[in-house]
Motif scaffolding. Structure first.
Motif, PDB file in Angstrom:
ATOM      1  N   VAL A  89     102.170  78.410  26.780  1.00 17.73           N
ATOM      2  CA  VAL A  89     100.981  78.443  26.108  1.00 17.73           C
ATOM      3  C   VAL A  89     101.225  77.850  24.539  1.00 17.73           C
ATOM      4  CG1 VAL A  89      98.865  79.444  25.310  1.00 17.73           C
ATOM      5  CG2 VAL A  89     100.053  80.116  27.288  1.00 17.73           C
ATOM      6  N   ALA A  90     100.613  76.739  24.200  1.00 16.70           N
ATOM      7  CA  ALA A  90     100.720  76.263  22.650  1.00 16.70           C
ATOM      8  C   ALA A  90      99.668  76.956  22.247  1.00 16.70           C
ATOM      9  CB  ALA A  90     100.765  74.754  22.597  1.00 16.70           C
ATOM     10  N   ASN A  91      99.861  77.710  21.100  1.00 25.52           N
ATOM     11  CA  ASN A  91      98.741  78.134  20.287  1.00 25.52           C
ATOM     12  C   ASN A  91      98.370  77.189  18.979  1.00 25.52           C
ATOM     13  OD1 ASN A  91      97.111  80.185  19.456  1.00 25.52           O
ATOM     14  ND2 ASN A  91      98.480  80.842  17.841  1.00 25.52           N
ATOM     15  N   ASP A  92      97.613  76.306  19.276  1.00 28.61           N
ATOM     16  CA  ASP A  92      97.201  75.287  18.515  1.00 28.61           C
ATOM     17  C   ASP A  92      98.096  73.998  18.467  1.00 28.61           C
ATOM     18  OD1 ASP A  92      94.649  75.180  16.943  1.00 28.61           O
ATOM     19  OD2 ASP A  92      95.271  76.716  15.668  1.00 28.61           O
ATOM     20  N   ILE A  93      97.495  73.005  17.924  1.00 30.59           N
ATOM     21  CA  ILE A  93      98.311  71.770  18.129  1.00 30.59           C
ATOM     22  C   ILE A  93      99.751  71.555  17.553  1.00 30.59           C
ATOM     23  CG2 ILE A  93      98.295  69.259  17.346  1.00 30.59           C
ATOM     24  CD1 ILE A  93      96.298  69.773  19.674  1.00 30.59           C
ATOM     25  N   GLU A  94     100.000  72.519  16.216  1.00 31.74           N
ATOM     26  CA  GLU A  94     101.056  72.693  15.575  1.00 31.74           C
ATOM     27  C   GLU A  94     102.195  73.021  16.298  1.00 31.74           C
ATOM     28  OE1 GLU A  94      98.262  73.803  14.170  1.00 31.74           O
ATOM     29  OE2 GLU A  94      97.779  72.440  12.483  1.00 31.74           O
ATOM     30  N   THR A  95     101.813  73.817  17.343  1.00 30.74           N
ATOM     31  CA  THR A  95     102.923  74.392  18.188  1.00 30.74           C
ATOM     32  C   THR A  95     103.231  73.526  19.543  1.00 30.74           C
ATOM     33  OG1 THR A  95     101.485  75.874  19.309  1.00 30.74           O
ATOM     34  CG2 THR A  95     102.439  76.761  17.257  1.00 30.74           C
ATOM     35  N   LEU A  96     102.358  72.521  19.650  1.00 32.16           N
ATOM     36  CA  LEU A  96     102.359  71.734  20.968  1.00 32.16           C
ATOM     37  C   LEU A  96     103.646  70.925  21.254  1.00 32.16           C
ATOM     38  CD1 LEU A  96     100.824  70.940  23.514  1.00 32.16           C
ATOM     39  CD2 LEU A  96      99.669  69.356  22.356  1.00 32.16           C
ATOM     40  N   PRO A  97     104.411  70.424  20.208  1.00 28.47           N
ATOM     41  CA  PRO A  97     105.673  69.651  20.539  1.00 28.47           C
ATOM     42  C   PRO A  97     106.689  70.605  20.845  1.00 28.47           C
ATOM     43  CG  PRO A  97     104.635  68.970  18.483  1.00 28.47           C
ATOM     44  CD  PRO A  97     103.906  70.156  18.771  1.00 28.47           C
ATOM     45  N   LEU A  98     106.890  71.803  20.409  1.00 28.64           N
ATOM     46  CA  LEU A  98     107.858  72.890  20.982  1.00 28.64           C
ATOM     47  C   LEU A  98     107.427  73.456  22.339  1.00 28.64           C
ATOM     48  CD1 LEU A  98     110.240  74.626  20.425  1.00 28.64           C
ATOM     49  CD2 LEU A  98     108.735  76.257  19.337  1.00 28.64           C
ATOM     50  N   ALA A  99     106.151  73.477  22.490  1.00 28.94           N
ATOM     51  CA  ALA A  99     105.770  74.005  23.931  1.00 28.94           C
ATOM     52  C   ALA A  99     106.038  73.127  24.900  1.00 28.94           C
ATOM     53  CB  ALA A  99     104.075  74.438  23.779  1.00 28.94           C
ATOM     54  N   CYS A 100     105.740  71.708  24.620  1.00 34.38           N
ATOM     55  CA  CYS A 100     106.398  70.599  25.679  1.00 34.38           C
ATOM     56  C   CYS A 100     107.476  70.460  25.875  1.00 34.38           C
ATOM     57  CB  CYS A 100     105.354  69.427  25.020  1.00 34.38           C
ATOM     58  SG  CYS A 100     103.667  69.089  25.221  1.00 34.38           S
ATOM     59  N   TYR A 101     108.356  70.369  24.700  1.00 35.71           N
ATOM     60  CA  TYR A 101     109.855  70.283  25.057  1.00 35.71           C
ATOM     61  C   TYR A 101     110.317  71.542  25.854  1.00 35.71           C
ATOM     62  CZ  TYR A 101     114.750  69.811  23.313  1.00 35.71           C
ATOM     63  OH  TYR A 101     115.822  69.888  23.272  1.00 35.71           O
TER      64      TYR A 101
END
Length: 186
Positions: A89-101
């Motif tokens: 789960v990405a908590n907001d867009i700013e964490t999405l790159p790490l979550a996807c990786y």
């Protein structure tokens, strides 16, 4: 800080009975059934050289290089890569790159909780509009198609994401936990 984010705490409460939870975030977090990895150096001051390199990467549209060179991002990767997750789960867009990786390395589902419409969240001045907003739009264009399920806090924000990026978002309102409160006299 994750320990003071009611939305994250509510998600942990919903999931903790059925899931093993690993949480990455700022600050301290001590809940017995949650494995917590603190982001190290997230508030560290960066040198002029490091800021300049990050600025250059951002101007050139190399947001991934800039993002993954941040000490708190590169520092957490060894703790996460190689682990197995069913969902990230990405908590907001700013964490999405790490979550996807992380998710893509273990074939996990990617879930995004976008609290706000990120490209316009902090609109203020030239630097934000030229650098930050551009980077956030690039992240959205590249990574939102990879997200398996996305939700946000209002129908208006969900509709904006759909119109601009073609991604369907469900809505989970920000609301406090239900409490039975007896009426009181006025």
């Amino acid at each position: 800080e994750v320990s003071r984010d009611p939305r994250i705490l509510r998600q942990i409460d919903w999931l903790s009975d059925q899931c093993d939870i690993t949480l990455v975030g700022r600050g301290e977090f001590n809940v017995s059934n949650v494995r917590f990895f603190p982001l190290k150096g997230w508030n560290a001051r960066r040198s002029f050289v490091r800021k300049s390199i990050g600025f250059l990467f951002s101007i050139l549209g190399l947001w991934e290089k800039q993002y993954f060179s941040l000490p708190f991002v590169s520092g957490i990767l060894p703790d996460l890569v190689g682990r197995s997750f069913d969902a990230v789960v990405a908590n907001d867009i700013e964490t999405l790159p790490l979550a996807c990786y992380v998710a893509e390395r273990c074939q996990a589902k990617i879930i995004l909780d976008a609290h706000e419409y990120a490209p316009d969240q902090h609109s203020r001045g030239f630097f934000y509009n030229f650098i930050v907003k551009r980077k956030i739009r690039q992240i959205c264009r590249k990574l939102l198609p990879r997200v398996d399920h996305a939700f946000t806090v209002s129908p208006q924000i969900a509709e904006t994401y759909r119109e601009v990026f073609g991604k369907k978002f469900d809505v989970i309102l920000n609301a406090p936990k239900y409490e039975e409160i007896p009426p009181s006299s006025i």
